[in-house]
Motif scaffolding. Structure first.
Motif, PDB file in Angstrom:
ATOM      1  N   ASN A  76     -11.341   0.675  -8.377  1.00  0.00           N
ATOM      2  CA  ASN A  76     -12.755  -0.047  -7.993  1.00  0.00           C
ATOM      3  C   ASN A  76     -13.752   0.928  -7.035  1.00  0.00           C
ATOM      4  N   VAL A 110       0.799  -5.531  -5.533  1.00  0.00           N
ATOM      5  CA  VAL A 110      -0.451  -5.522  -5.052  1.00  0.00           C
ATOM      6  C   VAL A 110      -0.823  -6.902  -4.494  1.00  0.00           C
ATOM      7  N   CYS A 111      -1.272  -6.991  -3.197  1.00  0.00           N
ATOM      8  CA  CYS A 111      -1.528  -8.177  -2.414  1.00  0.00           C
ATOM      9  C   CYS A 111      -2.416  -9.228  -3.349  1.00  0.00           C
ATOM     10  N   HIS A 112      -3.567  -9.135  -3.860  1.00  0.00           N
ATOM     11  CA  HIS A 112      -4.527  -9.788  -4.478  1.00  0.00           C
ATOM     12  C   HIS A 112      -3.889 -10.338  -5.650  1.00  0.00           C
ATOM     13  N   CYS A 153      -5.712   4.298  -3.527  1.00  0.00           N
ATOM     14  CA  CYS A 153      -6.389   4.652  -2.138  1.00  0.00           C
ATOM     15  C   CYS A 153      -5.663   5.879  -1.601  1.00  0.00           C
ATOM     16  N   CYS A 200      -5.695  -3.642  -7.920  1.00  0.00           N
ATOM     17  CA  CYS A 200      -5.906  -5.157  -8.226  1.00  0.00           C
ATOM     18  C   CYS A 200      -7.108  -5.282  -9.101  1.00  0.00           C
ATOM     19  N   HIS A 259       0.774  -1.063   0.041  1.00  0.00           N
ATOM     20  CA  HIS A 259      -0.138  -0.018   0.085  1.00  0.00           C
ATOM     21  C   HIS A 259       0.887   1.129   0.047  1.00  0.00           C
ATOM     22  N   ARG A 313     -11.413   9.198  -1.916  1.00  0.00           N
ATOM     23  CA  ARG A 313     -10.480   7.859  -2.333  1.00  0.00           C
ATOM     24  C   ARG A 313      -9.287   7.847  -3.063  1.00  0.00           C
ATOM     25  N   CYS A 364      -0.135  -0.327  -4.793  1.00  0.00           N
ATOM     26  CA  CYS A 364      -1.322   0.286  -4.834  1.00  0.00           C
ATOM     27  C   CYS A 364      -1.142   1.538  -5.455  1.00  0.00           C
ATOM     28  N   ASP A 395      -8.032  -6.927   4.168  1.00  0.00           N
ATOM     29  CA  ASP A 395      -8.206  -5.860   2.999  1.00  0.00           C
ATOM     30  C   ASP A 395      -9.479  -6.587   2.330  1.00  0.00           C
TER      31      ASP A 395
HETATM   32  S1  SF4 Z   1      -8.251  -1.698  -3.954  1.00  0.00           S
HETATM   33 FE1  SF4 Z   1      -6.332  -0.599  -4.335  1.00  0.00          FE
HETATM   34  S2  SF4 Z   1      -5.521  -0.046  -2.316  1.00  0.00           S
HETATM   35 FE2  SF4 Z   1      -7.065  -1.893  -2.258  1.00  0.00          FE
HETATM   36  S3  SF4 Z   1      -5.515  -3.392  -2.437  1.00  0.00           S
HETATM   37 FE3  SF4 Z   1      -6.315  -2.915  -4.593  1.00  0.00          FE
HETATM   38  S4  SF4 Z   1      -5.113  -1.643  -5.545  1.00  0.00           S
HETATM   39 FE4  SF4 Z   1      -4.328  -1.841  -3.192  1.00  0.00          FE
END
Ligand code: SF4
Lengths: 433, 182
Positions: free
Chosen positions: A394, A107-109, A373, A305, A68, A400, A369, A128
């Motif tokens: 998203n 990005v984690c996902h 955000c 993500c 992040h 945001r 990210c 998350d």
């Molecule tokens: S929504 Fe945005 S801030 Fe949240 S994990 Fe996905 S890329 Fe990162």
């Protein structure tokens, strides 16, 4: 008997034959993911509750991913990364994708998918809300807070309430200028941001069966915007192939029972669908492209993500090939692997990366990210002024992406790229050859 | 949250109050499990509200001016950040009364024991104004609005009531013997 996909996985994880909606069951967790803004809180609670010297339940099942707030001078953000490092050293984590090392991902996902941590039939929880993305693999995956995550870290278990399921079916033929992003915006238009609260969304239909892994991830990714607990689908052939390349642990593929009970069924024929745009300040404020057409823009953003995978950049590149963007356009590949892929993947004789750069897009080599955000003030692509921005991300709640007065429009990578060329919102159909 | 009656002045908000309004994403860098972080989060509660809203926190004390929040539908939608209910709890907010909550926010309120989420079927943001007084009677599962002579039923929490009554997930797990040490 009459069990949905989510119910079957929860039954297995809680060692029961079947489970009923609303029942709270003690669920065994297969993977826990924590990222940089939440790991310190999770570690703090873990130590407070289990003791300073306590050991985590499984060093191969807690995946720590900084993504992040990482390429910043912000002292607090950097202290969080140091805390993760110290914890990983103390505990002996097998999967800590530390920033500044060759192990770093982004990005984690997306990293969870690419590193083979998403497996069908398993339970995955993460600190998350977009942890729901992993549902594309037939994984029961949900976002949790620090306290729940700390509990899992110590025990490997969590009490979960079994959600009723909403079934969403997509049939028909998807036009070549439409993407999964348009489909999920359609679901948001119909369900609204609260329409799936406490529920699972189970996707099916021929469109889902034929979809690429990355596009399936986009659909599951945004079920949280409808308030859903999780999104899930039966793994299709491309998913199983993807898993073959990345995962060596055996898993079980579940399918919902034929007589499974659904709280609601939404059925779509996508054949005549048009691109959609979510207008400020909510992802369910959805307009069909011709209603949004002409809205003037200051910048465009491709990343996150939701819209920062190879497929998303390929879509953007198809639009941008041989054209120039007319507004500031930022691109942030979600992970290192995506960055490598856009450099090596060709459209015609040019790489995706080359097409983006030649068309004037500002491509970041630091995967994260980023501005999705907002983040600290020095974040790449952050919307620091009250600008109108079109984005593949998203969420478009006020503030945001940084500035509270900025207007954020959410759309597919095709629509974002075409609008970046035009300088106002346009239908990408006219920009694809 | 263990007290059986919560009485206080309300701060009135509307539908779809998202976690970015409760605590802007950039402040997720604050570690809620340290005493300094906890306090700082309290002083930032509801920092993402539009500037046109009345102040939520007393700038000098860093504490909320009202102990109960009134919301509409889908309170706490958006991110899973536990920083959001922690910021509310740390600021001194005891309860949020709303028609519906986003799932993760609701769950975080219960697991942490920081704030009590109270679900009622009636929309209150049209009838109440910021500064009005309400009472939450937990034993009777009622929300009382004395100046309107109104009593509203609280929606039952189902099995999760056990966690609320224990004061959070860890206390509950100890109570039923899931965690045996410490
Ligand atoms: S929504 Fe945005 S801030 Fe949240 S994990 Fe996905 S890329 Fe990162």
């Amino acid at each position: 008997m009459n069990q949905t996909l989510s119910q079957k996985i929860l039954a297995k994880a809680s060692n029961k034959k079947n489970v009923g909606n609303g029942e709270v069951v003690w669920t065994k967790v297969d993977i826990l993911m924590t990222h940089d803004p939440c790991s310190p809180g999770v570690i703090g609670i873990f130590k407070r509750e289990f003791g300073e010297k306590a050991k985590i339940w499984d060093t191969e099942r807690h995946v720590m991913i900084p993504d992040h707030f990482i390429f910043t001078a912000d002292a607090k953000a950097n202290a969080n990364i140091r805390l993760m490092r110290q914890f990983a050293k103390e505990q002996g984590h097998k999967y800590f994708y530390d920033v500044g090392t060759t192990n770093y991902k982004g990005v984690c996902h997306i990293a969870l998918a690419q590193e083979g941590h998403n497996r069908p039939g398993e339970v995955l929880v993460g600190t998350d809300s977009h942890t729901v993305t992993s549902g594309a693999f037939g994984t029961f995956s949900i976002g949790v807070g620090n306290t729940d995550a700390a509990f899992v870290l110590g025990t490997g278990e969590i009490p979960l309430k079994v959600p009723p399921t909403i079934k969403v079916i997509f049939n028909g033929e998807l036009n070549s200028h439409l993407m999964a992003k348009d489909l999920i915006l359609q679901v948001l238009a119909d369900l609204t941001t609260k329409g799936a609260t406490y529920c699972a969304i189970e996707f099916s239909g021929e469109v889902i069966d034929n979809m690429t892994v990355e596009e399936r991830m986009t659909l599951c990714n945004m079920v949280i915007e409808c308030g859903a607990k999780n999104g899930i689908m039966v793994p299709n052939d491309s998913t199983l192939k993807y898993l073959e390349q990345r995962n060596s642990i055996s898993f079980e593929v579940f399918t919902p029972d034929k007589d499974a009970e659904y709280a609601k069924v939404l059925e779509y024929d996508v054949t005549n669908m048009k691109p959609l745009v979510a207008k400020p300040h909510s992802p369910d404020n959805v307009a069909v492209i011709n209603e949004a057409q002409g809205i003037s823009l200051d910048r465009a953003y491709i990343g996150s993500c939701t819209g920062g995978k190879l497929t998303d950049f390929m879509a953007a590149a198809k639009v941008l090939d041989g054209k120039k963007v007319s507004i500031n356009t930022f691109a942030v590949p979600a992970t290192r692997e995506v960055l490598d892929e856009i450099i090596t993947t060709k459209i015609g004789d040019k790489s995706v990366y080359e097409i983006l750069v030649k068309s004037g897009v500002n491509v970041s080599a630091e995967t994260s990210c980023a501005a999705c955000c907002g983040g600290p003030a020095d974040t790449f692509g952050r919307v620091n002024e009250p600008k109108a921005t079109i984005s593949t991300t998203n969420r478009n709640f006020p503030g945001r992406m940084g500035n509270k007065k900025a207007h954020i429009y959410l759309a597919s990578p095709y629509t974002v790229a075409a609008s970046a060329v035009a300088g106002h919102i346009v239908d990408p159909k006219d920009y694809l050859n | 949250m263990t007290s059986k009656v919560i009485k206080g002045k309300v701060y009135v908000l509307k539908d779809n109050i998202d976690t970015d309004q409760i605590l802007t994403a950039e402040f997720m860098k604050i570690n809620p499990s340290t005493p300094e972080g906890y306090k700082e989060l309290g002083s930032l509660a509801m920092c993402g509200l539009p500037e046109t809203c009345p102040p939520f926190v007393n700038k000098e004390t860093g504490k909320a001016l009202h102990q109960i929040i009134i919301g509409g539908e889908n309170f706490g939608c958006g991110s899973s950040r536990e920083h959001a209910p922690v910021a509310l709890g740390a600021s001194g907010v005891q309860a949020v009364i709303a028609q519906s909550f986003a799932r993760i926010f609701f769950r975080n309120c219960i697991s942490t024991g920081e704030v009590l989420p109270v679900e009622i079927s009636e929309r209150l943001y049209d009838t109440l104004k910021t500064g009005d007084e309400v009472e939450i009677l937990l034993d009777d599962q009622l929300v009382k609005i004395p100046h309107l002579s109104k009593e509203l039923k609280i929606q039952h929490l189902g099995d999760l009531v056990n966690i609320v009554e224990a004061g959070g997930l860890f206390s509950y797990a100890r109570k039923i013997g899931k965690i045996k040490y410490l």
